[in-house]
Design an enzyme around this catalytic site. Structure first.
Site, PDB file in Angstrom:
ATOM      1  N   HIS A   1     -21.941  21.657  -0.817  1.00 21.10           N
ATOM      2  CA  HIS A   1     -22.526  22.594   0.169  1.00 21.10           C
ATOM      3  C   HIS A   1     -23.943  22.123   0.521  1.00 21.10           C
ATOM      4  O   HIS A   1     -24.115  20.993   0.966  1.00 21.10           O
ATOM      5  CB  HIS A   1     -22.472  24.006  -0.429  1.00 21.10           C
ATOM      6  CG  HIS A   1     -22.821  25.130   0.488  1.00 21.10           C
ATOM      7  ND1 HIS A   1     -22.928  25.025   1.842  1.00 21.10           N
ATOM      8  CD2 HIS A   1     -23.083  26.443   0.211  1.00 21.10           C
ATOM      9  CE1 HIS A   1     -23.230  26.204   2.374  1.00 21.10           C
ATOM     10  NE2 HIS A   1     -23.352  27.076   1.404  1.00 21.10           N
TER      11      HIS A   1
ATOM     12  N   HIS B   1     -16.072  18.690   6.802  1.00 15.40           N
ATOM     13  CA  HIS B   1     -16.528  20.080   6.877  1.00 15.40           C
ATOM     14  C   HIS B   1     -15.295  20.979   6.853  1.00 15.40           C
ATOM     15  O   HIS B   1     -14.257  20.622   7.390  1.00 15.40           O
ATOM     16  CB  HIS B   1     -17.312  20.315   8.181  1.00 15.40           C
ATOM     17  CG  HIS B   1     -18.126  21.565   8.154  1.00 15.40           C
ATOM     18  ND1 HIS B   1     -17.608  22.796   8.444  1.00 15.40           N
ATOM     19  CD2 HIS B   1     -19.421  21.765   7.822  1.00 15.40           C
ATOM     20  CE1 HIS B   1     -18.554  23.706   8.323  1.00 15.40           C
ATOM     21  NE2 HIS B   1     -19.656  23.116   7.948  1.00 15.40           N
TER      22      HIS B   1
ATOM     23  N   ASP C   1     -25.738  17.615   7.071  1.00 16.01           N
ATOM     24  CA  ASP C   1     -26.463  17.019   5.940  1.00 16.01           C
ATOM     25  C   ASP C   1     -26.581  15.511   6.038  1.00 16.01           C
ATOM     26  O   ASP C   1     -27.296  14.905   5.236  1.00 16.01           O
ATOM     27  CB  ASP C   1     -25.742  17.390   4.637  1.00 16.01           C
ATOM     28  CG  ASP C   1     -25.847  18.873   4.383  1.00 16.01           C
ATOM     29  OD1 ASP C   1     -24.814  19.559   4.370  1.00 16.01           O
ATOM     30  OD2 ASP C   1     -26.988  19.360   4.254  1.00 16.01           O
TER      31      ASP C   1
HETATM   32  C1  SDX Z   1     -22.426  22.268   4.354  1.00 16.37           C
HETATM   33  O1  SDX Z   1     -19.251  25.863   5.308  1.00 16.37           O
HETATM   34  C2  SDX Z   1     -20.341  25.581   5.937  1.00 16.37           C
HETATM   35  O2  SDX Z   1     -20.598  26.024   7.046  1.00 16.37           O
HETATM   36  C3  SDX Z   1     -21.304  24.703   5.166  1.00 16.37           C
HETATM   37  C4  SDX Z   1     -22.512  24.186   5.928  1.00 16.37           C
HETATM   38  C5  SDX Z   1     -23.459  25.295   6.281  1.00 16.37           C
HETATM   39  O3  SDX Z   1     -24.257  25.109   7.213  1.00 16.37           O
HETATM   40  O4  SDX Z   1     -23.483  26.308   5.537  1.00 16.37           O
HETATM   41  O5  SDX Z   1     -22.093  23.548   7.136  1.00 16.37           O
HETATM   42  C6  SDX Z   1     -23.298  23.186   5.101  1.00 16.37           C
HETATM   43  O6  SDX Z   1     -22.116  22.572   3.235  1.00 16.37           O
HETATM   44  C7  SDX Z   1     -21.887  21.044   5.033  1.00 16.37           C
HETATM   45  C8  SDX Z   1     -20.901  20.244   4.118  1.00 16.37           C
HETATM   46  C9  SDX Z   1     -21.743  19.364   3.188  1.00 16.37           C
HETATM   47  N1  SDX Z   1     -20.897  18.735   2.164  1.00 16.37           N
HETATM   48  C10 SDX Z   1     -20.714  17.416   2.133  1.00 16.37           C
HETATM   49  O7  SDX Z   1     -21.122  16.641   3.009  1.00 16.37           O
HETATM   50  C11 SDX Z   1     -19.963  16.933   0.891  1.00 16.37           C
HETATM   51  C12 SDX Z   1     -18.865  15.946   1.318  1.00 16.37           C
HETATM   52  N2  SDX Z   1     -17.822  16.715   2.038  1.00 16.37           N
HETATM   53  C13 SDX Z   1     -16.637  17.107   1.269  1.00 16.37           C
HETATM   54  O8  SDX Z   1     -16.942  17.504  -0.052  1.00 16.37           O
HETATM   55  C14 SDX Z   1     -15.747  18.069   2.074  1.00 16.37           C
HETATM   56  O9  SDX Z   1     -15.619  17.535   3.331  1.00 16.37           O
HETATM   57  C15 SDX Z   1     -16.149  19.527   2.212  1.00 16.37           C
HETATM   58  C16 SDX Z   1     -16.365  20.162   0.905  1.00 16.37           C
HETATM   59  C17 SDX Z   1     -17.352  19.663   3.056  1.00 16.37           C
HETATM   60  C18 SDX Z   1     -14.987  20.229   2.916  1.00 16.37           C
HETATM   61  O10 SDX Z   1     -13.907  20.144   2.086  1.00 16.37           O
HETATM   62  P1  SDX Z   1     -12.512  20.885   2.449  1.00 16.37           P
HETATM   63  O11 SDX Z   1     -12.559  21.628   3.711  1.00 16.37           O
HETATM   64  O12 SDX Z   1     -12.074  21.615   1.235  1.00 16.37           O
HETATM   65  O13 SDX Z   1     -11.608  19.663   2.795  1.00 16.37           O
HETATM   66  P2  SDX Z   1     -10.655  19.011   1.803  1.00 16.37           P
HETATM   67  O14 SDX Z   1     -11.366  18.759   0.512  1.00 16.37           O
HETATM   68  O15 SDX Z   1      -9.406  19.811   1.766  1.00 16.37           O
HETATM   69  O16 SDX Z   1     -10.405  17.606   2.543  1.00 16.37           O
HETATM   70  C19 SDX Z   1      -9.276  17.378   3.349  1.00 16.37           C
HETATM   71  C20 SDX Z   1      -8.986  15.887   3.159  1.00 16.37           C
HETATM   72  C21 SDX Z   1      -8.720  15.535   1.696  1.00 16.37           C
HETATM   73  O17 SDX Z   1      -7.916  14.360   1.669  1.00 16.37           O
HETATM   74  P3  SDX Z   1      -6.279  14.527   1.592  1.00 16.37           P
HETATM   75  O18 SDX Z   1      -6.002  15.431   0.408  1.00 16.37           O
HETATM   76  O19 SDX Z   1      -5.876  15.125   2.910  1.00 16.37           O
HETATM   77  O20 SDX Z   1      -5.779  13.108   1.379  1.00 16.37           O
HETATM   78  O21 SDX Z   1     -10.138  15.123   3.537  1.00 16.37           O
HETATM   79  C22 SDX Z   1     -10.639  14.440   2.391  1.00 16.37           C
HETATM   80  C23 SDX Z   1     -10.086  15.134   1.194  1.00 16.37           C
HETATM   81  O22 SDX Z   1      -9.990  14.249   0.085  1.00 16.37           O
HETATM   82  N3  SDX Z   1     -12.095  14.533   2.469  1.00 16.37           N
HETATM   83  C24 SDX Z   1     -12.927  13.526   2.199  1.00 16.37           C
HETATM   84  C25 SDX Z   1     -14.214  14.019   2.453  1.00 16.37           C
HETATM   85  N4  SDX Z   1     -14.124  15.297   2.850  1.00 16.37           N
HETATM   86  C26 SDX Z   1     -12.815  15.620   2.849  1.00 16.37           C
HETATM   87  N5  SDX Z   1     -12.695  12.258   1.768  1.00 16.37           N
HETATM   88  C27 SDX Z   1     -13.796  11.480   1.594  1.00 16.37           C
HETATM   89  N6  SDX Z   1     -15.078  11.894   1.826  1.00 16.37           N
HETATM   90  C28 SDX Z   1     -15.311  13.153   2.246  1.00 16.37           C
HETATM   91  N7  SDX Z   1     -16.547  13.568   2.469  1.00 16.37           N
END
Ligand code: SDX
Length: 435
Positions: free
Chosen positions: A270, A311, A369
């Protein structure tokens, strides 16, 4: 769901012949319709949605996101227009009161906020309970939470005026606490707010000034910092905002609720992602190593994620990331750092990832971010303060959402149910007979 007319209800039918259940479909002013499942409980049925992937936990009029198109509106105004034409005081007024202020209202609001920037002097002792190397977020969780012991004269949370006073106190004092968390880390004396400065300039003063030198905030950097605050101010029902709402739903003290939001924001998935993104870029170090990290990000056996990418809601570029990239250019140019290797590395990583099938097929784009850490680092803000600054900005949104919830006569204490997977009933064997 594609159809010529919008459905108004859905019928649940059961394959065991149990009577079907009709559920109304509700429409908002924008965005997805929702199935109103509130009546399900009386049928003894719950829904299952860990992580709330498909669940609306409340109704709100504050922020709207269209993830498919990459749209973000605060009270209906596109983030691009707010970032371009407003400052953080105007945006805070908009989020909390529902309207952009007139110039007279803005002057009054700013004067009110400036009259609350000091904190109770005894609160400075709370800092001293922490080790000097404590993470600023640990200090902020503790010190903001302690405000509930200093400002407990809060009236009825259901009283609009009491809520407004709380909003002003938090908006005014959290920057002081955030900056002092940094000063405490450094072992430098706390710098008291200078209320003739703008909100952004005041924070920069408290962060970077010392008693021994004259300090004038750079106006270009202050404007860029103010824009960073606008971009982070609110974002619908994200994890930390949902935490504030859930904590607040029990009627808990608002300062304690905001401290809970700070705790949730700290996570690297997050708000902690800006700090984690910069650490990742520093670890990658060189454009030649990007491929190795892209490979790791795809490897399911590797916990590594590409920080700053992906996201829960956006399936398009986070509109804030595009504005942040532009701000990056402006700040780096102002500081003569346009050849900043970290920024070049970030742009190369963004380009490569956006062309890679794994990211394209999963609609993983840079989020807010991805670039914010580079801007803040260029401004001399240490990695450890990035999320603290995110928390300072998001306090405006958190308190607006907390107020909206408490103003809603229909709101109830949040109490999710569960799918129980544990033991069925079994009889206890006294310890003397246990084998
Ligand atoms: C913020 O919610 C908000 O509004 C938050 C925010 C705000 O202003 O409040 O916007 C701020 O928190 C932005 C997000 C910052 N986080 C990061 O940058 C951390 C890296 N991102 C990931 O951890 C992830 O993308 C999340 C946590 C942000 C979202 O995760 P989800 O929606 O639970 O997605 P998921 O884990 O189900 O991913 C779907 C697929 C998966 O692969 P498959 O199972 O389909 O094979 O996408 C992959 C994931 O493994 N994936 C990634 C990835 N993000 C998702 N793979 C590699 N790198 C990534 N960053």
């Amino acid at each position: 769901m594609k159809s010529s007319t919008k459905p108004t209800k859905v019928t649940l039918s059961f394959d065991n012949g149990a009577p079907s259940i009709e559920l109304p479909i509700l429409s908002g002013s924008l965005g997805n319709d929702v199935i109103d499942i509130r009546s399900l409980a009386k049928h003894g049925i719950f829904t299952y949605d860990p992580g709330f992937m498909s669940t609306a936990a409340c109704n709100s009029s504050i922020t709207f996101i269209n993830g498919e198109e990459g749209l973000l509106y605060y009270r209906g105004y596109p983030i691009e227009q707010l970032a371009e034409h407003c400052d953080f005081m105007e945006v805070s007024h908009l989020l909390i009161n529902g309207e952009l202020p007139t110039s007279v209202q803005k002057e009054e609001f700013t004067r009110t906020i400036n009259s609350h920037t000091m904190v109770h002097d005894q609160l400075t002792n709370i800092f001293r309970g922490f080790r000097r190397d404590a993470h600023p977020m640990a200090v902020m969780v503790g010190v903001v939470g302690s405000m509930s012991a200093f400002y407990h004269t809060l009236g009825d949370i259901h009283d609009a005026q009491s809520r407004e006073i709380t909003a002003h106190q938090l908006l005014a004092k959290v920057p002081t606490i955030a900056a002092w968390s940094y000063k405490y880390n450094l072992g430098q004396p706390f710098m008291y707010p200078q209320n003739h400065l703008s909100y952004a300039e005041n924070f920069m003063y408290m962060m970077f000034a010392t008693p021994c030198e004259k300090y004038e905030p750079n106006p270009i950097l202050a404007k860029a910092f103010d824009r960073i605050l606008i971009l982070h101010a609110d974002h619908e029902q994200n994890a930390s905002t949902s935490t504030v709402r859930l904590a607040g739903s029990s009627g808990a003290n608002p300062f304690a609720c905001i401290a809970a939001g700070i705790a949730s924001l700290w996570g690297p998935a997050h708000g902690g992602a800006n700090e984690a993104t910069l650490k990742m870029l520093e670890e990658i170090g060189d454009i030649s190593r990007i491929g190795e990290y892209i490979k790791r990000a795809k490897d399911k056996t590797d916990a590594f994620r590409l920080m700053g990418f992906g996201h829960r809601v956006y399936r398009n570029m986070d509109p804030r990331a595009a504005i942040m990239r532009k701000t990056c250019h402006e700040v780096l140019d102002e500081l003569g750092l346009h050849n900043d290797p970290m920024f070049k590395l970030a742009m190369a990583l963004e380009k490569i990832a956006l062309e890679d099938e794994y990211f394209v097929s999963r609609k993983l784009y840079p989020n807010v971010d991805f670039y914010s850490g580079i801007v803040m680092r260029a401004m001399g803000i240490p990695n450890s303060m990035f999320t603290a600054i995110f928390a300072l900005a998001r306090t405006a949104g958190w308190i607006a959402q907390w107020s909206e919830m408490n103003a809603d006569p229909e709101h109830k204490i949040g109490r999710p149910r569960q799918l129980y997977m544990g033991e069925a009933r079994r009889e206890l064997v006294p310890i003397s007979n246990r084998k």
